[in-house]
Design a protein around this motif. Structure first.
Motif, PDB file in Angstrom:
ATOM      1  N   ASP A 225       0.711  -1.484  -0.209  1.00  0.00           N
ATOM      2  CA  ASP A 225       0.156   0.154   0.366  1.00  0.00           C
ATOM      3  C   ASP A 225       0.902   1.019   0.062  1.00  0.00           C
ATOM      4  OD1 ASP A 225      -2.574  -1.504   0.094  1.00  0.00           O
ATOM      5  OD2 ASP A 225      -2.187  -1.982   2.386  1.00  0.00           O
ATOM      6  N   ALA A 226       2.202   1.088   0.644  1.00  0.00           N
ATOM      7  CA  ALA A 226       2.410   2.244   0.687  1.00  0.00           C
ATOM      8  C   ALA A 226       4.229   1.652   0.828  1.00  0.00           C
ATOM      9  CB  ALA A 226       2.618   3.364   2.222  1.00  0.00           C
ATOM     10  N   ALA A 227       5.394   1.860   0.461  1.00  0.00           N
ATOM     11  CA  ALA A 227       7.108   1.721   0.487  1.00  0.00           C
ATOM     12  C   ALA A 227       7.830   2.740   0.744  1.00  0.00           C
ATOM     13  CB  ALA A 227       7.316   1.069  -1.070  1.00  0.00           C
ATOM     14  N   VAL A 228       8.823   2.719   1.553  1.00  0.00           N
ATOM     15  CA  VAL A 228       9.888   3.648   2.582  1.00  0.00           C
ATOM     16  C   VAL A 228      10.875   3.129   1.178  1.00  0.00           C
ATOM     17  CG1 VAL A 228      11.265   3.603   4.281  1.00  0.00           C
ATOM     18  CG2 VAL A 228       8.840   3.162   4.478  1.00  0.00           C
ATOM     19  N   VAL A 229      11.381   3.913   1.095  1.00  0.00           N
ATOM     20  CA  VAL A 229      12.452   4.199  -0.266  1.00  0.00           C
ATOM     21  C   VAL A 229      13.202   4.890   0.073  1.00  0.00           C
ATOM     22  CG1 VAL A 229      10.134   2.804  -2.089  1.00  0.00           C
ATOM     23  CG2 VAL A 229      11.044   5.620  -1.915  1.00  0.00           C
ATOM     24  N   LEU A 230      14.403   4.421  -1.049  1.00  0.00           N
ATOM     25  CA  LEU A 230      15.733   5.763  -0.408  1.00  0.00           C
ATOM     26  C   LEU A 230      15.453   6.446  -1.661  1.00  0.00           C
ATOM     27  CD1 LEU A 230      18.707   3.080  -0.710  1.00  0.00           C
ATOM     28  CD2 LEU A 230      18.496   4.636   0.599  1.00  0.00           C
ATOM     29  N   LEU A 231      15.399   8.220  -1.672  1.00  0.00           N
ATOM     30  CA  LEU A 231      15.541   8.853  -2.326  1.00  0.00           C
ATOM     31  C   LEU A 231      16.393   9.342  -3.138  1.00  0.00           C
ATOM     32  CD1 LEU A 231      13.479   9.635   0.075  1.00  0.00           C
ATOM     33  CD2 LEU A 231      14.080  11.739  -0.268  1.00  0.00           C
ATOM     34  N   PRO A 232      16.270   9.615  -4.160  1.00  0.00           N
ATOM     35  CA  PRO A 232      14.915  11.018  -5.022  1.00  0.00           C
ATOM     36  C   PRO A 232      13.618   9.561  -5.629  1.00  0.00           C
ATOM     37  CG  PRO A 232      16.894  10.890  -6.662  1.00  0.00           C
ATOM     38  CD  PRO A 232      16.684   9.749  -5.596  1.00  0.00           C
ATOM     39  N   VAL A 233      12.757  10.791  -5.226  1.00  0.00           N
ATOM     40  CA  VAL A 233      11.340  10.250  -5.813  1.00  0.00           C
ATOM     41  C   VAL A 233      10.799  11.208  -7.093  1.00  0.00           C
ATOM     42  CG1 VAL A 233       9.461   9.886  -5.383  1.00  0.00           C
ATOM     43  CG2 VAL A 233      11.057   8.787  -4.104  1.00  0.00           C
ATOM     44  N   ARG A 234      10.947  10.774  -8.579  1.00  0.00           N
ATOM     45  CA  ARG A 234      10.776  11.620  -8.964  1.00  0.00           C
ATOM     46  C   ARG A 234       9.705  11.468 -10.235  1.00  0.00           C
ATOM     47  NH1 ARG A 234      16.300  14.039 -11.284  1.00  0.00           N
ATOM     48  NH2 ARG A 234      17.534  14.455  -9.269  1.00  0.00           N
ATOM     49  N   GLU A 235       8.967  10.748  -9.436  1.00  0.00           N
ATOM     50  CA  GLU A 235       7.057   9.959 -10.169  1.00  0.00           C
ATOM     51  C   GLU A 235       6.351  10.417 -10.096  1.00  0.00           C
ATOM     52  OE1 GLU A 235       8.447   6.884 -11.658  1.00  0.00           O
ATOM     53  OE2 GLU A 235      10.372   8.106 -10.929  1.00  0.00           O
ATOM     54  N   PRO A 236       5.747  11.340 -10.687  1.00  0.00           N
ATOM     55  CA  PRO A 236       4.346  12.385 -10.901  1.00  0.00           C
ATOM     56  C   PRO A 236       3.320  11.143 -10.444  1.00  0.00           C
ATOM     57  CG  PRO A 236       5.299  11.494 -12.913  1.00  0.00           C
ATOM     58  CD  PRO A 236       6.013  11.374 -12.755  1.00  0.00           C
ATOM     59  N   ASP A 237       2.978  10.310 -10.635  1.00  0.00           N
ATOM     60  CA  ASP A 237       1.844   9.448  -9.915  1.00  0.00           C
ATOM     61  C   ASP A 237       1.760   8.945  -8.426  1.00  0.00           C
ATOM     62  OD1 ASP A 237       4.372   7.510 -10.792  1.00  0.00           O
ATOM     63  OD2 ASP A 237       3.049   5.971 -10.838  1.00  0.00           O
ATOM     64  N   LEU A 238       3.443   8.982  -7.884  1.00  0.00           N
ATOM     65  CA  LEU A 238       3.291   8.709  -6.929  1.00  0.00           C
ATOM     66  C   LEU A 238       3.777   9.635  -5.845  1.00  0.00           C
ATOM     67  CD1 LEU A 238       6.013   6.069  -7.276  1.00  0.00           C
ATOM     68  CD2 LEU A 238       3.738   6.346  -6.843  1.00  0.00           C
ATOM     69  N   VAL A 239       2.630  10.131  -4.847  1.00  0.00           N
ATOM     70  CA  VAL A 239       3.834  10.636  -3.319  1.00  0.00           C
ATOM     71  C   VAL A 239       4.544  10.551  -2.823  1.00  0.00           C
ATOM     72  CG1 VAL A 239       1.791  12.035  -1.389  1.00  0.00           C
ATOM     73  CG2 VAL A 239       0.585  11.149  -3.812  1.00  0.00           C
ATOM     74  N   LEU A 240       5.199  11.849  -2.604  1.00  0.00           N
ATOM     75  CA  LEU A 240       6.078  11.735  -1.172  1.00  0.00           C
ATOM     76  C   LEU A 240       5.710  12.427  -0.341  1.00  0.00           C
ATOM     77  CD1 LEU A 240       9.098  10.862  -0.427  1.00  0.00           C
ATOM     78  CD2 LEU A 240       9.735  13.711  -2.116  1.00  0.00           C
ATOM     79  N   GLY A 241       5.510  11.158   0.531  1.00  0.00           N
ATOM     80  CA  GLY A 241       4.853  11.236   2.218  1.00  0.00           C
ATOM     81  C   GLY A 241       6.032  12.501   3.297  1.00  0.00           C
ATOM     82  N   PRO A 242       6.408  11.302   4.382  1.00  0.00           N
ATOM     83  CA  PRO A 242       7.322  11.694   5.620  1.00  0.00           C
ATOM     84  C   PRO A 242       9.117  11.520   4.647  1.00  0.00           C
ATOM     85  CG  PRO A 242       5.562  10.503   6.822  1.00  0.00           C
ATOM     86  CD  PRO A 242       5.153  10.648   5.147  1.00  0.00           C
ATOM     87  N   VAL A 243       9.696  12.280   4.806  1.00  0.00           N
ATOM     88  CA  VAL A 243      11.099  11.990   4.831  1.00  0.00           C
ATOM     89  C   VAL A 243      11.619  11.873   6.175  1.00  0.00           C
ATOM     90  CG1 VAL A 243      13.540  12.481   3.671  1.00  0.00           C
ATOM     91  CG2 VAL A 243      10.890  13.006   2.653  1.00  0.00           C
ATOM     92  N   PHE A 244      12.676  11.060   6.222  1.00  0.00           N
ATOM     93  CA  PHE A 244      13.575  10.263   7.247  1.00  0.00           C
ATOM     94  C   PHE A 244      14.699  10.068   7.365  1.00  0.00           C
ATOM     95  CE2 PHE A 244      10.478   7.148   6.512  1.00  0.00           C
ATOM     96  CZ  PHE A 244      11.489   5.650   6.946  1.00  0.00           C
ATOM     97  N   SER A 245      15.373   9.739   7.871  1.00  0.00           N
ATOM     98  CA  SER A 245      16.509   8.946   8.417  1.00  0.00           C
ATOM     99  C   SER A 245      17.806   9.921   7.524  1.00  0.00           C
ATOM    100  CB  SER A 245      16.682   7.213   8.204  1.00  0.00           C
ATOM    101  OG  SER A 245      17.231   6.635   8.198  1.00  0.00           O
ATOM    102  N   ARG A 246      18.276  10.808   7.356  1.00  0.00           N
ATOM    103  CA  ARG A 246      18.979  11.492   6.942  1.00  0.00           C
ATOM    104  C   ARG A 246      20.296  10.931   7.743  1.00  0.00           C
ATOM    105  NH1 ARG A 246      17.576  15.299   3.259  1.00  0.00           N
ATOM    106  NH2 ARG A 246      14.726  15.810   3.580  1.00  0.00           N
ATOM    107  N   ARG A 247      20.867  10.189   6.844  1.00  0.00           N
ATOM    108  CA  ARG A 247      22.275  10.112   7.710  1.00  0.00           C
ATOM    109  C   ARG A 247      23.397   9.875   6.177  1.00  0.00           C
ATOM    110  NH1 ARG A 247      21.184   6.433  11.191  1.00  0.00           N
ATOM    111  NH2 ARG A 247      19.109   7.210  12.755  1.00  0.00           N
ATOM    112  N   PRO A 248      25.109   9.999   7.320  1.00  0.00           N
ATOM    113  CA  PRO A 248      26.162  10.456   6.163  1.00  0.00           C
ATOM    114  C   PRO A 248      26.227   8.543   5.332  1.00  0.00           C
ATOM    115  CG  PRO A 248      26.243  10.997   8.204  1.00  0.00           C
ATOM    116  CD  PRO A 248      25.234  10.356   8.264  1.00  0.00           C
ATOM    117  N   GLN A 249      27.118   9.060   4.208  1.00  0.00           N
ATOM    118  CA  GLN A 249      27.481   7.123   3.491  1.00  0.00           C
ATOM    119  C   GLN A 249      28.500   7.001   3.925  1.00  0.00           C
ATOM    120  OE1 GLN A 249      25.015   7.355  -0.026  1.00  0.00           O
ATOM    121  NE2 GLN A 249      24.356   8.953  -0.236  1.00  0.00           N
TER     122      GLN A 249
END
Length: 298
Positions: free
Chosen positions: A144-168
């Motif tokens: 129903d929803a998915a937690v994915v790595l950003l970026p998200v540039r999909e016009p048919d999808l809604v991006l809700g909360p953004v979290f867990s910003r971490r160094p690489q």
């Protein structure tokens, strides 16, 4: 606003997508002539032509284009308000399937526990989705929803909360020249082969997670990527929590300086934002994460 008919607005929005009176009628379970009547009534209410009609094609007028751009988010907000009211009246129930890539972040696990506690009538499942297909599960209804790595540039999808910003970090084999380093630069990473997600992940997403000028192997899952790393075929960018979770003796994880932080976001289909999905998004947001824009088109 006097006498405003929601059915007219709904019909116009569907017609703006289909640009075909017959298909619009099929989606709304009305006749083609009824579609024409509803659109004509809306045009009279607006005071201008919204649609060009010919025997061969249907197209929006400039007024129709402007109107649909303003109407779509407003109509979506109205529909969500009604769904939220219904959910509040009966409680969030049913089932919620949440996809995740590779590893369920600690904040995600905590949010799931909080959601289950607040909504015990809603069965909540976590489903692993392929690294190489971050958006397919949502589009195909697997989750129903998915937690994915950003970026998200999909016009048919809604991006809700953004979290867990971490160094690489960059994961490399113990025999790689980077393995003995305390840190490496973005330029150095760009000059070494990196594991990349294979199709169907979009090109912009694959490039963001393998910003290298040297081709590397394409994989479908995180474990495949780590296996390629351990074999010495390439490096792989991973956020620090994921690196810590997947520590192994034959792989070194070296901090990378000068690359953007990794971040996770909750996404769902524009037409699939159920009350349970929105309640879960609020649970994530209430736990101190930021909210993304919806929909994301850039």
């Amino acid at each position: 606003m006097a006498g405003l008919e929601l059915r007219e607005l709904e019909c116009f929005l569907v017609l703006a997508e289909e640009l075909h009176f017959g298909r619009t009628g099929e989606r709304l379970y009305v006749s083609q002539s009824r579609v024409s009547q509803l659109v004509s009534a809306l045009e009279r209410r607006v005071g201008g032509r919204l649609v060009h009609r010919t025997s061969r094609r249907v197209a929006l007028t400039p007024l129709g284009e402007r109107f649909v751009q303003r109407l779509r988010p407003a109509y979506g907000g109205l529909r969500e308000a009604v769904e939220d009211a219904r959910a509040a009246a009966r409680g969030v129930e049913g089932a919620l399937r949440i996809g995740f890539q590779g590893t369920a972040d600690a904040r995600l696990a905590a949010a799931v526990r909080a959601f289950r506690s607040a909504h015990p009538e809603c069965a909540t499942d976590l489903v692993e989705i392929p690294l190489a297909d971050p958006f397919g599960g949502v589009r195909e209804g697997v989750v129903d929803a998915a937690v994915v790595l950003l970026p998200v540039r999909e016009p048919d999808l809604v991006l809700g909360p953004v979290f867990s910003r971490r160094p690489q970090t960059v994961a490399v084999s113990r025999e790689h020249p980077f393995a003995s380093r305390t840190a490496v630069s973005a330029a150095e990473v760009a000059g070494t082969a990196l594991v990349t997600a294979g199709p169907p992940a979009p090109t912009y997403w694959r490039t963001a997670h393998a910003p290298s000028e040297v081709p590397g192997p394409a994989v479908s899952t995180l474990q495949e990527g780590l296996t390629q790393v351990a074999a010495g075929h390439a490096g792989m960018l991973l956020c620090r929590p994921t690196a810590a979770y997947h520590r192994r003796e034959d792989v070194a994880f070296v901090p990378v300086e000068g690359v953007p932080e990794s971040a996770l976001g909750l996404v769902w289909h524009r037409d699939g934002g159920s009350a349970a999905v929105r309640a879960f998004a609020r649970t994530l947001a209430d736990r101190g994460v930021s909210l993304g824009e919806a929909p994301v088109v850039a």
